[in-house]
Design a protein around this motif. Structure first.
Motif, PDB file in Angstrom:
ATOM      1  N   GLN A   1      39.548  19.996  87.159  1.00 18.48           N
ATOM      2  CA  GLN A   1      39.155  19.922  85.742  1.00 18.48           C
ATOM      3  C   GLN A   1      39.739  21.102  84.985  1.00 18.48           C
TER       4      GLN A   1
ATOM      5  N   ASN B   1      38.792  16.176  91.994  1.00 16.48           N
ATOM      6  CA  ASN B   1      37.923  16.499  90.862  1.00 16.48           C
ATOM      7  C   ASN B   1      38.403  17.687  90.027  1.00 16.48           C
TER       8      ASN B   1
ATOM      9  N   LYS C   1      36.400  19.163  95.952  1.00 15.91           N
ATOM     10  CA  LYS C   1      35.762  18.045  95.243  1.00 15.91           C
ATOM     11  C   LYS C   1      34.298  18.353  94.910  1.00 15.91           C
TER      12      LYS C   1
ATOM     13  N   LYS D   1      43.065  14.201  91.025  1.00 13.41           N
ATOM     14  CA  LYS D   1      41.932  13.384  90.530  1.00 13.41           C
ATOM     15  C   LYS D   1      40.847  13.255  91.610  1.00 13.41           C
TER      16      LYS D   1
ATOM     17  N   MET E   1      40.148  12.067  84.047  1.00 12.18           N
ATOM     18  CA  MET E   1      39.613  13.271  84.685  1.00 12.18           C
ATOM     19  C   MET E   1      38.868  14.105  83.640  1.00 12.18           C
TER      20      MET E   1
END
Ligand code: FEO
Length: 400
Positions: A337, A335, A204, A332, A364
């Motif tokens: 991406q 984090n 995260k 999610k 996201m």
């Protein structure tokens, strides 16, 4: 019985393994235990870098006593306050009343929270740029807030180039006597466990990891001594490179994770058909996982690894199958991406997965939902939508 090893002329490893623990943090399955690493610096002043979990306290104290050889312990360096490393601090504080505790301001607060101990002037609060001389050794402190707790610091020892990195650069897995990375096989299986550790525990906080990597780049790091897993003294750049990728949320491989949930096999059948179609098109970095029988920490690790993710799930209570929801929500929360995602839903009367998953993925950062979506009503009877989805994924892998 001492169970120690030297990591330099006068710095010792006195960590301990726990091979009985089945769930790390009572959450993450361990196939091969975990090590809790602690280090002792033998100098004019004696210093201990972190302690170990309470379950392995006995060998730890025996080792510490052996290394001290009747001397007192001058400093406890607290890099991290999570109880897998700090559990024995309370006992140490009582055992060595003259011992100073070197830590961040936040850690000092946490010592009170965990142990009800007000250290007063026994606490030496450090921040970036501060140092501590022990004689021949000198520790320079680097704050590492939110990697992965707010009180975390690292320290770099000037004469040896050892970076005491707290949880960063750690890995699951007990150490079988071979505590250095060049003594064990750093193969795909090992990286997979290191990635699972990173993604689930530190993942995260990519931004904060990037900040620490920038600070560490100014240090001549010759060895990394983390709180779990092997001490890195060879090919350090390999691990730093992985951390850089992982913390920028960039995939390691152009490849596909197909994660499916299936109650009666119809969604599974679509997932398998897609895997075959992708393999037919030359995709060799390809893994298929049933989310109902794969621990979510493993799914997260694979999501960190690959550029493309396929979510295939039946509808359940107008939502995704709960096991799939867990996986998507975990991505999610952690984090994740920069991935491309393809969606397959199934529902005998009101399929809802594409809508629900799209809403979550859209919230996201830079998660691209690919155009081809497959909505199955009970069972898929044509291969055509699978072929189109496979074509799109392969094309997207070429172009991104
Ligand atoms: Fe290994 Fe965050 O404790």
């Amino acid at each position: 019985m001492k169970t120690i090893r030297k990591i330099s002329d006068s710095i010792y490893y006195l960590g301990a393994n726990d091979r009985r623990l089945s769930l790390f943090e009572n959450l993450f399955p361990l196939d091969n235990g975990v090590s809790y690493n602690s280090y002792f610096i033998d100098d004019e002043k004696t210093a201990l870098a972190d302690t170990v979990d309470r379950f392995v306290a006995d060998p730890f104290f025996e080792n510490l006593e052996y290394l001290l050889k009747g001397r007192k312990l001058d400093y406890l360096i607290v890099h991290h306050m999570e109880p897998d490393h700090a559990a024995n601090m309370g006992r140490l504080i009582e055992m060595y009343p003259e011992m100073k505790v070197v830590c961040s301001m936040k850690a000092n607060q946490m010592i009170q929270q965990f142990f009800g101990a007000d250290l007063g002037d026994r606490a030496i609060i450090v921040k970036d740029g501060d140092s501590l001389s022990l004689g021949k050794h000198k520790l320079h402190f680097v704050t590492a807030a939110m990697v992965h707790w707010p009180e975390v610091i690292m320290s770099w020892e000037e004469s040896t180039g050892i970076l005491f990195s707290a949880d960063a650069f750690g890995a699951f897995g007990a150490l079988d006597g071979r505590i250095f990375n060049d003594e064990i096989a750093i193969d795909e299986g090992w990286w997979s466990e290191a990635r699972r550790y990173y993604a689930n525990i530190v993942g995260k906080y990519g931004l904060q990891v990037q900040a620490v990597l920038k600070k560490a780049a100014n240090l001549d790091v010759k060895m990394i001594a983390p709180l779990h897993g092997p001490v890195w003294r060879k090919d350090i750049a390999d691990f730093i490179g992985k951390y850089d990728l992982w913390s920028r949320y960039q995939p390691e491989e152009k490849g596909v994770l197909i994660a499916y949930a299936s109650m009666y096999g119809n969604t599974e059948s679509a997932a398998n058909a897609l895997a075959l179609a992708l393999a037919d098109r030359g995709v060799d970095k390809l893994e298929v996982r049933d989310v109902s029988v794969t621990d979510v920490s493993e799914l997260i690790s694979l999501a960190w690894k690959y550029s493309h993710i396929v979510i295939a799930a039946p509808t359940y209570n107008m939502n995704m199958h709960p096991k799939m929801e867990h996986f998507v929500m975990d991505m999610k929360h952690l984090n994740l991406q920069n991935r491309a995602v393809s969606l397959i839903e199934n529902g005998s009367w009101a399929p809802a997965v594409i809508k629900v998953a799209s809403e979550i993925l859209s919230s996201m950062k830079n998660m691209r939902i690919l155009e081809e979506k497959i909505s199955i009503k009970s069972a898929l009877h044509s291969i055509q939508p699978i072929e189109k989805m496979a074509d799109e994924i392969v094309e997207d892998m070429k172009n991104n």
